[in-house]
Design a protein around this motif. Structure first.
Motif, PDB file in Angstrom:
ATOM      1  N   SER B 155       0.829  -1.201   0.000  1.00 13.53           N
ATOM      2  CA  SER B 155       0.000   0.000   0.000  1.00 13.53           C
ATOM      3  C   SER B 155       0.868   1.258   0.000  1.00 13.53           C
ATOM      4  CB  SER B 155      -0.946  -0.002   1.201  1.00 13.53           C
ATOM      5  OG  SER B 155      -1.796   1.121   1.168  1.00 13.53           O
ATOM      6  N   VAL B 158       2.139   1.776  -3.454  1.00 15.71           N
ATOM      7  CA  VAL B 158       1.085   2.271  -4.351  1.00 15.71           C
ATOM      8  C   VAL B 158       0.858   3.759  -4.109  1.00 15.71           C
ATOM      9  CG1 VAL B 158      -1.354   2.080  -5.018  1.00 15.71           C
ATOM     10  CG2 VAL B 158      -0.040   0.014  -4.485  1.00 15.71           C
ATOM     11  N   HIS B 159       0.758   4.143  -2.839  1.00 14.22           N
ATOM     12  CA  HIS B 159       0.523   5.562  -2.526  1.00 14.22           C
ATOM     13  C   HIS B 159       1.672   6.434  -3.027  1.00 14.22           C
ATOM     14  CE1 HIS B 159      -3.253   5.565  -0.251  1.00 14.22           C
ATOM     15  NE2 HIS B 159      -2.912   4.331   0.102  1.00 14.22           N
ATOM     16  N   THR B 165      -4.530   5.388  -7.346  1.00 17.24           N
ATOM     17  CA  THR B 165      -4.960   3.994  -7.445  1.00 17.24           C
ATOM     18  C   THR B 165      -5.554   3.527  -6.119  1.00 17.24           C
ATOM     19  OG1 THR B 165      -3.220   3.564  -9.058  1.00 17.24           O
ATOM     20  CG2 THR B 165      -4.140   1.648  -7.926  1.00 17.24           C
ATOM     21  N   VAL B 167      -6.527   1.030  -3.234  1.00 17.26           N
ATOM     22  CA  VAL B 167      -5.902  -0.182  -2.721  1.00 17.26           C
ATOM     23  C   VAL B 167      -6.985  -1.115  -2.171  1.00 17.26           C
ATOM     24  CG1 VAL B 167      -4.222  -1.126  -1.103  1.00 17.26           C
ATOM     25  CG2 VAL B 167      -3.818   1.128  -2.156  1.00 17.26           C
ATOM     26  N   LEU B 187      -5.487   1.836   3.227  1.00 16.89           N
ATOM     27  CA  LEU B 187      -6.272   0.881   2.434  1.00 16.89           C
ATOM     28  C   LEU B 187      -7.607   1.518   2.042  1.00 16.89           C
ATOM     29  CD1 LEU B 187      -5.595  -2.268   4.658  1.00 16.89           C
ATOM     30  CD2 LEU B 187      -4.201  -1.329   2.789  1.00 16.89           C
TER      31      LEU B 187
END
Lengths: 382, 382
Positions: B155, B158-159, B165, B167, B187
């Motif tokens: 996560s 991704v951040h 996007t 999660v 999340l």
């Protein structure tokens, strides 16, 4: 939180039998174990009997979900975006079915019956001649009005006027309290839920599909949902019924056990006896409300009045916000109105399952007394 | 059908506690009664604690369905047809999530980890740079391989790499057995089911949404399903949590009661204590299988091994069709393989809930003994 004191007489969830309560509290089982397969097999086979199915290619469906999923199942398996569907409306739940269909880009025409009455066969036939309908939906008993449609006659009219139109019945408040001869009447999909007359806690979407509905669902190329896809579920259900382990999504073990136990109880009591007892209890109860208390039913005549519940107007001068709490204080839980036109003008009493069938419980008498006494306390007299 | 003799140690459904069994067998309640509203409110509030949520605008979700519905919820509320979604795959369930997304015409890229291992952070970051992804899905613990992904690190990556996007975590086999700090880790949606470590019978789709996931779902104009529509459910769930009656589809009364009771038990025991005990039981059990019995785990190293279940290969010369029935005869129900590449080569033992946490039950010791004795009977020695 104890609620043993309150008697639940809403049009579902209904009071469940002691055997069903016990069936709910079994320890968890593997969803692919011989023990659970036998239970699921039993439930599926018993559903064939409940629906009086005479074609082995009819297909019972039991999925872990609210009854509402049956609307998505209809919209995503039996019709397609762009199809025309004729919705017969006798109230809130019929209209909600239309709303669910529209989500899937189905073209919906709603034929609305006069409040408290059913759609006439003539009006249905006339509408069916106007365009090609992929399906017609009939809410057998709309829980908002307690009106029962004559699905046998409607289905016959559809088969005569528009034989390719699938006959879809919302049986949420009718299955196991109103008679349904699935195969003989030419029905294609009856959807229902566990917590009404079937007498099981809420949590199961239950359905019954005709051979041609199965064929349509299985031949469908483009699925529009994953979880509600009959093409995925039917092989799983067929395996379970054949006694073979199978997996798509984990079934609700305890609820399926409760369903099987409840169906065994229902079938042991005899279906004809059950339906006629339900009808008698309903007539007696409605008769007393009308004749002894001078109340007016939402259903406009005897032959459109459902057997499983009663919808009745508050008498002039009596407010629901006074009457229902007063009845509740006497230990009886009834339901308010839900039909948009008359929401605050009426209330509903459920009389399904053991509450209607077992006189010894005294449930219906208790409900009647609570209504009568509360009305008197509020200064009402006939 | 009595099954008291068999000990259920599959990776869900799991053995439920006595309090949960009792909670399952309460009489039905009205879904809009003060009694049930209090129960549902309790369950929703307790889910906030289980997920260690620190943003009041995070949203717990409880719907009557299989856990599988969480995939439809993702596909029909958090992403749209034509969106790109990156699916991290550590086995069968990750791939099934991808399949569910494709039904909704989402463009899915699957990044498959080596069998028994996790996706590397580098490979994920690299892929995220290639195109714009509306969401990434991570199966926290894939029940087919017993591999646990490091969702906190993923996560964070991704951040950092692709902050827009969403999660999405499939926590079916992780929630209540692996630590999850929902808000802190950033999340957006964790989906799970009732019948695994949460310790409730099957039948509830449980989820947790971030504030931005709620906003996305509520602002969505075109719904693609009726039953799985968060825009319809969120106001209902918010009403229940605020203590107000509300209706969309009838919740599973008894299961929600069981959920509330189980969450009370889970929280009373302390989350940190629970997660560390689960980890210890898992390490000890896996250690004995490897060191004492000489078996090989599917998970390739300690830090990717899930705490709630163990996936272990049959030793050379031992067939699953001999071993599992032999173990079953000793009163222990284990699960076969489900990963397509190695389906017949391994088996799975679940150790979640009371079976792992209450040593007095002796469940894990009984499973180990049954495996050990059965292997010996089949002529296997280390």
């Amino acid at each position: 939180m104890s609620t043993e004191e309150s008697l639940l007489l809403i049009p579902g969830p209904i009071v469940v039998s002691e055997a069903v309560k016990a069936a709910q509290s079994i320890q968890s089982l593997s969803h692919t174990s011989p023990e659970f397969i036998a239970i699921f097999q039993g439930a599926l086979k018993n559903l064939r009997k409940l629906f009086k199915s005479s074609n082995p290619k009819d297909q019972p469906v039991v999925i872990s979900a609210s009854g509402t999923l049956g609307w998505d199942i209809t919209a995503s398996n039996l019709v397609s975006a762009g199809d025309n569907v004729l919705v017969l409306s006798t109230g809130f739940f019929s209209d909600s079915f239309a709303e669910a269909l529209r989500v899937y880009d189905v073209n919906v025409d709603v034929l609305t019956a006069p409040l408290g009455d059913v759609n006439s066969i003539e009006s249905i036939e006339q509408q069916l001649k106007k365009k090609k309908y992929a399906a017609i939906t009939i809410t057998h008993v709309d829980t908002s009005t307690a009106v029962v449609q004559d699905i046998q006659s409607i289905s016959a009219a559809v088969h005569k006027t528009s034989p390719e139109t699938l006959v879809v019945v919302d049986g949420v408040c009718s299955v196991a309290v109103e008679d349904i001869e699935f195969t003989k009447w030419g029905l294609d999909y009856v959807l229902t839920a566990s917590q009404k007359a079937i007498g099981v806690p809420s949590g199961l979407s239950i359905g019954f599909l005709s051979e041609r509905a199965v064929t349509k669902a299985m031949n469908r190329e483009k699925q529009s949902t994953f979880f509600a896809s009959l093409k995925r579920w039917i092989p799983i259900l067929q395996n379970y019924e054949a006694g073979k382990p199978s997996y798509f999504a984990t079934p609700a073990i305890q609820l399926v056990n409760a369903l099987n136990v409840s169906l065994e109880e229902i079938l042991a009591g005899g279906l004809e006896q059950r339906f006629s007892k339900n009808k008698q209890v309903s007539r007696d109860f409605k008769g007393k409300l009308v004749n002894e208390l001078g109340l007016r039913l939402v259903s406009v005549k005897d032959d459109v009045a459902a057997s499983g519940l009663t919808a009745v107007y508050f008498p002039e001068g009596i407010k629901g916000s006074d009457l229902l709490p007063s009845i509740y204080k006497k230990g009886v839980v009834l339901a308010g109105g839900i039909h948009s036109q008359i929401k605050n003008d009426y209330f509903r009493i459920g009389h399904m399952g053991v509450s209607a069938l077992d006189d010894n419980l005294g449930h219906i008498a208790k409900a009647y007394d609570a209504i009568k006494t509360s009305l008197a306390e509020l200064g009402y007299s006939k």
